[in-house]
Motif scaffolding. Structure first.
Motif, PDB file in Angstrom:
ATOM      1  N   HIS A   7       0.837  -1.213   0.000  1.00  0.00           N
ATOM      2  CA  HIS A   7       0.000   0.000   0.000  1.00  0.00           C
ATOM      3  C   HIS A   7       0.867   1.257   0.000  1.00  0.00           C
ATOM      4  N   SER A  52      -6.393   1.292   6.253  1.00  0.00           N
ATOM      5  CA  SER A  52      -7.104   0.351   5.388  1.00  0.00           C
ATOM      6  C   SER A  52      -8.188  -0.334   6.210  1.00  0.00           C
ATOM      7  N   GLY A  73      -7.998  -3.178   7.549  1.00  0.00           N
ATOM      8  CA  GLY A  73      -7.428  -3.938   8.659  1.00  0.00           C
ATOM      9  C   GLY A  73      -6.354  -3.199   9.438  1.00  0.00           C
ATOM     10  N   GLY A 103     -10.722   1.813   8.491  1.00  0.00           N
ATOM     11  CA  GLY A 103     -11.650   1.302   7.477  1.00  0.00           C
ATOM     12  C   GLY A 103     -12.728   0.427   8.091  1.00  0.00           C
ATOM     13  N   GLU A 104     -12.314  -0.351   9.095  1.00  0.00           N
ATOM     14  CA  GLU A 104     -13.254  -1.229   9.807  1.00  0.00           C
ATOM     15  C   GLU A 104     -14.326  -0.363  10.503  1.00  0.00           C
ATOM     16  N   PHE A 110     -15.230   2.687   9.616  1.00  0.00           N
ATOM     17  CA  PHE A 110     -16.084   3.228   8.544  1.00  0.00           C
ATOM     18  C   PHE A 110     -17.131   2.190   8.150  1.00  0.00           C
ATOM     19  N   PRO A 142     -18.668  -2.518   0.987  1.00  0.00           N
ATOM     20  CA  PRO A 142     -17.942  -1.824   2.049  1.00  0.00           C
ATOM     21  C   PRO A 142     -18.438  -0.375   2.160  1.00  0.00           C
ATOM     22  N   GLY A 143     -18.675   0.057   3.387  1.00  0.00           N
ATOM     23  CA  GLY A 143     -19.426   1.290   3.602  1.00  0.00           C
ATOM     24  C   GLY A 143     -18.647   2.593   3.536  1.00  0.00           C
ATOM     25  N   GLY A 144     -17.303   2.524   3.545  1.00  0.00           N
ATOM     26  CA  GLY A 144     -16.501   3.756   3.578  1.00  0.00           C
ATOM     27  C   GLY A 144     -16.881   4.739   2.492  1.00  0.00           C
ATOM     28  N   VAL A 145     -16.997   4.231   1.286  1.00  0.00           N
ATOM     29  CA  VAL A 145     -17.283   5.109   0.156  1.00  0.00           C
ATOM     30  C   VAL A 145     -18.700   5.694   0.254  1.00  0.00           C
ATOM     31  N   GLY A 201      -6.746   1.713   1.639  1.00  0.00           N
ATOM     32  CA  GLY A 201      -8.074   1.924   1.059  1.00  0.00           C
ATOM     33  C   GLY A 201      -8.743   3.215   1.507  1.00  0.00           C
ATOM     34  N   VAL A 202      -8.576   3.581   2.790  1.00  0.00           N
ATOM     35  CA  VAL A 202      -9.221   4.791   3.330  1.00  0.00           C
ATOM     36  C   VAL A 202      -8.562   6.069   2.774  1.00  0.00           C
ATOM     37  N   GLY A 226      -7.115   1.385  -3.148  1.00  0.00           N
ATOM     38  CA  GLY A 226      -7.653   0.074  -2.778  1.00  0.00           C
ATOM     39  C   GLY A 226      -6.680  -1.028  -3.179  1.00  0.00           C
TER      40      GLY A 226
HETATM   41  O1  KG4 Z   1      -6.805  -1.299   1.570  1.00  0.00           O
HETATM   42  P1  KG4 Z   1      -8.162  -1.842   1.339  1.00  0.00           P
HETATM   43  O2  KG4 Z   1      -8.694  -1.875  -0.069  1.00  0.00           O
HETATM   44  O3  KG4 Z   1      -8.271  -3.283   1.919  1.00  0.00           O
HETATM   45  C1  KG4 Z   1      -7.556  -3.669   3.067  1.00  0.00           C
HETATM   46  O4  KG4 Z   1      -6.339  -3.904   2.958  1.00  0.00           O
HETATM   47  O5  KG4 Z   1      -8.210  -3.684   4.135  1.00  0.00           O
HETATM   48  O6  KG4 Z   1      -9.141  -0.979   2.265  1.00  0.00           O
HETATM   49  C2  KG4 Z   1     -10.512  -1.217   2.289  1.00  0.00           C
HETATM   50  C3  KG4 Z   1     -11.141  -0.220   3.222  1.00  0.00           C
HETATM   51  C4  KG4 Z   1     -12.603  -0.526   3.517  1.00  0.00           C
HETATM   52  O7  KG4 Z   1     -12.806  -0.471   4.908  1.00  0.00           O
HETATM   53  C5  KG4 Z   1     -13.335   0.582   2.785  1.00  0.00           C
HETATM   54  O8  KG4 Z   1     -14.583   0.928   3.363  1.00  0.00           O
HETATM   55  C6  KG4 Z   1     -12.346   1.713   2.899  1.00  0.00           C
HETATM   56  O9  KG4 Z   1     -11.096   1.106   2.651  1.00  0.00           O
HETATM   57  N1  KG4 Z   1     -12.610   2.792   1.922  1.00  0.00           N
HETATM   58  C7  KG4 Z   1     -12.977   4.038   2.280  1.00  0.00           C
HETATM   59  C8  KG4 Z   1     -13.195   4.760   1.080  1.00  0.00           C
HETATM   60  N2  KG4 Z   1     -12.936   3.917   0.040  1.00  0.00           N
HETATM   61  C9  KG4 Z   1     -12.583   2.718   0.572  1.00  0.00           C
HETATM   62  N3  KG4 Z   1     -13.147   4.586   3.507  1.00  0.00           N
HETATM   63  C10 KG4 Z   1     -13.531   5.880   3.554  1.00  0.00           C
HETATM   64  N4  KG4 Z   1     -13.772   6.632   2.447  1.00  0.00           N
HETATM   65  C11 KG4 Z   1     -13.606   6.112   1.204  1.00  0.00           C
HETATM   66  N5  KG4 Z   1     -13.831   6.875   0.127  1.00  0.00           N
END
Ligand code: KG4
Ligand code: ZN
Length: 335
Positions: free
Chosen positions: A115, A136, A138, A163-164, A166, A178-181, A269-270, A300
């Motif tokens: 990442h 992210s 995790g 991210g968790e 979110f 996944p709810g972050g977006v 990801g975040v 991501g």
């Molecule tokens: O890095 P990633 O793709 O997977 C891991 O290694 O975990 O991160 C995924 C995380 C999820 O929790 C997702 O909801 C979050 O990234 N994410 C976001 C956004 N886009 C993805 N969180 C907040 N705002 C966003 N725009």
């Protein structure tokens, strides 16, 4: 040097060809999100099976896009930790098989290092040392990037990853996985001063804690439901996002100032979160820090970032033999 990289740590099966660590010749991602969405999160057994089905297709496509054959590849890289163990095993064993067949090195990659390396693709001039916030699904880490391969963790989450938090808050608000977006989008329509949410304290000033904040969101929703009061979900999303992004921004900036860093970066990801990107850009400018973040397409999970890190691990002599295993958890600074 051309590296064929595989990423299969969670719910994306990805393959990419990267030249000399910085030039992406191809990048293919097969996402499983639509299937996991039905269960409100990633189902490990399903993830492993889909990786098995998709890995040959994405790898062939990555080679085709790069107009290369297996014989043109100089090394094979794959994420071996951290992640879902069954999912990691698919990518690692596939890449090991290719390395063995081609008699070329195999390079095992730590997902979080990958990442961070996404920044080298977006910013060809970026070089360590710098301080990086990795957020992210995790992980939530503040990391000293001492060299391309040597990292030291300065702060980490003591409970939920950003991210968790979110994803769990989004689920309580009625958004799908996944709810972050979804929170990111809803927050644009809300009032960030409408609800008061706590900013949790941590013993170590650079650590994070998000579970209390997540619980506050869940309690607010339940209380309103019991009282028959309607919740303004857009405003709750705005308050939650504003609180999380303020915590992340404040801690990274104060760590950079206190530890004497002039360069800071964002990864994971975040890192795609629009408010986090804006807040860190503004704060860095205000404090005279140089700020780097990956292009949204590289935030991501993807294999291009694994290919990039693979190159630097190779240069450092960190190739792996065929007995290398996968690990669900993996310490960042020991890899
Ligand atoms: O890095 P990633 O793709 O997977 C891991 O290694 O975990 O991160 C995924 C995380 C999820 O929790 C997702 O909801 C979050 O990234 N994410 C976001 C956004 N886009 C993805 N969180 C907040 N705002 C966003 N725009
Ligand atoms: Zn990831």
């Amino acid at each position: 040097m051309k590296i064929l990289a595989i990423e299969s740590s969670c719910d994306e099966t990805a393959a990419a060809v990267v030249e000399d660590g910085r030039t992406v010749l191809s990048s293919v991602i097969a996402t499983q999100i639509n299937e996991h969405k039905l269960y409100g999160g990633v189902v490990p057994e399903i993830a492993s099976r889909r990786h098995c089905e998709n890995i040959v297709g994405v790898t062939s496509e990555a080679l085709e896009m790069a107009k290369l054959g297996f014989e043109d590849i100089d090394g094979f890289a794959a994420t071996n930790s951290p992640g879902l163990i069954g999912a990691l095993l698919v990518g690692v064993n596939f890449a090991k098989g290719l390395a063995l067949a081609q008699n070329k090195p195999f390079i095992a990659i730590h997902h979080i290092k990958g990442h961070i390396a996404a920044n080298y693709i977006t910013h060809p001039d970026l070089q360590p040392p710098y301080l990086c916030l990795v957020v992210s699904g995790g992980h939530s880490h503040i990391v000293k990037v001492k060299s391309y391969t040597e990292l030291e963790t300065v702060g980490r989450t003591t409970d939920d990853a950003a991210g968790e938090a979110f994803d769990k808050a989004a689920r309580a608000m009625g958004f799908c996985y996944p709810g972050g977006v979804h929170i990111d989008r809803a927050a644009r329509l809300g009032d960030k001063s409408r609800y008061k949410l706590p900013k949790p304290h941590t013993k170590n000033e650079y650590d994070f804690s998000f579970s209390g904040l997540k619980t506050a969101v869940i309690n607010l929703l339940h209380n309103n439901e019991q009282k028959g009061t309607e919740t303004d979900v857009n405003s709750l999303a705005a308050c939650f996002q504003d609180t999380v992004t303020s915590i992340l921004t404040d801690k990274l900036i104060s760590a950079a100032i206190n530890l004497g860093y002039k360069k800071i970066a964002l990864a994971g990801g975040v890192a795609a979160n629009s408010q986090l990107r804006d807040k860190l850009s503004e704060a860095a400018k205000k404090h005279g820090l140089e700020f780097f973040m990956p292009d949204i397409s590289l935030c991501g999970d993807n294999a291009a970032m694994i290919g990039c890190q693979g190159y630097y691990e190779y240069l450092a002599g960190n190739t792996s033999d065929m007995s290398v295993n996968c690990f669900a958890t993996g310490k960042l600074h020991t890899l």
